[in-house]
Design a protein around this motif. Structure first.
Motif, PDB file in Angstrom:
ATOM      1  N   LEU A 132      47.259  30.013  34.956  1.00  0.00           N
ATOM      2  CA  LEU A 132      47.437  31.104  35.972  1.00  0.00           C
ATOM      3  C   LEU A 132      48.767  31.886  36.324  1.00  0.00           C
ATOM      4  O   LEU A 132      48.840  32.737  36.685  1.00  0.00           O
ATOM      5  N   HIS A 145      44.620  37.165  42.624  1.00  0.00           N
ATOM      6  CA  HIS A 145      44.306  38.090  41.439  1.00  0.00           C
ATOM      7  C   HIS A 145      42.532  37.922  41.063  1.00  0.00           C
ATOM      8  O   HIS A 145      42.094  38.719  40.324  1.00  0.00           O
ATOM      9  N   HIS A 146      42.031  36.847  41.471  1.00  0.00           N
ATOM     10  CA  HIS A 146      40.600  36.848  40.859  1.00  0.00           C
ATOM     11  C   HIS A 146      39.932  36.818  42.453  1.00  0.00           C
ATOM     12  O   HIS A 146      38.633  36.588  42.120  1.00  0.00           O
ATOM     13  N   ALA A 178      39.784  33.923  32.539  1.00  0.00           N
ATOM     14  CA  ALA A 178      39.146  34.181  33.684  1.00  0.00           C
ATOM     15  C   ALA A 178      38.851  33.018  34.486  1.00  0.00           C
ATOM     16  O   ALA A 178      38.928  31.729  34.098  1.00  0.00           O
ATOM     17  N   VAL A 179      38.303  33.303  35.907  1.00  0.00           N
ATOM     18  CA  VAL A 179      38.270  32.325  36.734  1.00  0.00           C
ATOM     19  C   VAL A 179      36.781  32.420  37.361  1.00  0.00           C
ATOM     20  O   VAL A 179      36.375  33.356  37.891  1.00  0.00           O
TER      21      VAL A 179
END
Length: 280
Positions: A124, A170-171, A228-229
């Protein structure tokens, strides 16, 4: 061992999935061999651990290593490139994939806090996540055994509960975790030692809470390297949607099991694995 194409899901747990560990044979004895192995294989991805072992007597002199990656894709690539290469020594190494880990399969082992940070920073970035302590509560008591005997307690139980929030801005993900730590101190202990031990217990509770918060976060690594998370909580009533004040009112002291947070330091040996010997 060829891996199926597609995204790879990584959890903040001790890697135990199929194909994440490598066996490296033919190591020559010498100073810094563990560092050399770690440096060579870190070129292919984030390495969880490197364990160096002496060969069994029937195998002759020398050493072998067990190298564990977080990603099976990284481990597979490292095996293909490094097998039968000299790398950091004169003689070539033999590298194969451990296809199945025979022990610890029934328990899911949470990563310790410093390993969680390492994994989060790698995938990340250092600015891709943050954490803060929501609450740190003293839930200490006295030794019950001495109380039941009717005498004055000879030692005090230092016990702290901590809640930590991890945010991935950011997610759009926010996850909270709980941690409990305790230690016994003699009432006659030096005050400075008491303060030091109190700080250590508080720190350990915070570390366990941070690890707990990361347990609900999934990293989905795509083939192109992008990440992606996803958020995954097994709790029936998630604490993540509550405000700080609601959390402070809600927290009650329960008999929280600490064993699940203290199972990471296992010793690995050759007998714990089976191997893909196709390339040996």
């Amino acid at each position: 061992m060829a891996l199926a194409a597609g995204p790879e899901v990584l959890r903040f747990r001790v890697p135990a999935g199929r194909g994440t560990a490598l066996l490296v044979w033919g190591l020559e004895a010498g100073p810094g061999v563990e560092h050399s192995v770690f440096s060579a294989f870190s070129e292919f991805g984030l390495v969880y651990s490197v364990r160096i072992h002496r060969n069994a007597g029937v195998a002759g002199p020398g050493y072998y290593a067990l190298v564990k990656f977080y990603s099976a894709r990284d481990a597979s690539r490292a095996q293909r490139v490094c097998n039968r290469q000299s790398l950091f020594q004169k003689s070539p190494l033999k590298v194969c994939i451990c296809t199945r880990q025979k022990v610890f399969q029934q328990q899911v082992l949470a990563l310790r806090s410093y390993k969680c940070k390492e994994l989060a920073n790698y995938y990340l970035g250092f600015n891709g996540w943050s954490s803060r302590v929501v609450t740190l509560q003293n839930i200490s008591g006295f030794d019950l055994e001495n109380e039941e005997l009717g005498g004055l307690p000879q030692r005090q139980c230092l016990k702290y509960l901590c809640m930590v929030e991890v945010t991935l801005p950011h997610h759009g993900i926010c996850s909270k975790g709980l941690g409990v730590a305790e230690a016994y101190v003699e009432n006659s202990q030096d005050p400075l030692e008491f303060v030091t031990k109190t700080g250590n217990v508080q720190k350990l509770a915070a570390e366990k809470a941070l690890s707990g918060a990361f347990q609900k976060i999934l990293l989905i690594v795509l083939e192109n390297g992008k990440v992606a998370v996803a958020y995954e909580s097994a709790q029936e009533e998630s604490i993540d949607s509550l405000s700080d004040e609601e959390l402070r009112r809600l927290i009650q002291v329960n008999d929280l099991s600490l064993e699940q947070l203290n199972l990471e330091d296992e010793e690995e040996s050759l007998s714990d694995f089976s191997f893909d010997d196709e390339h040996l």
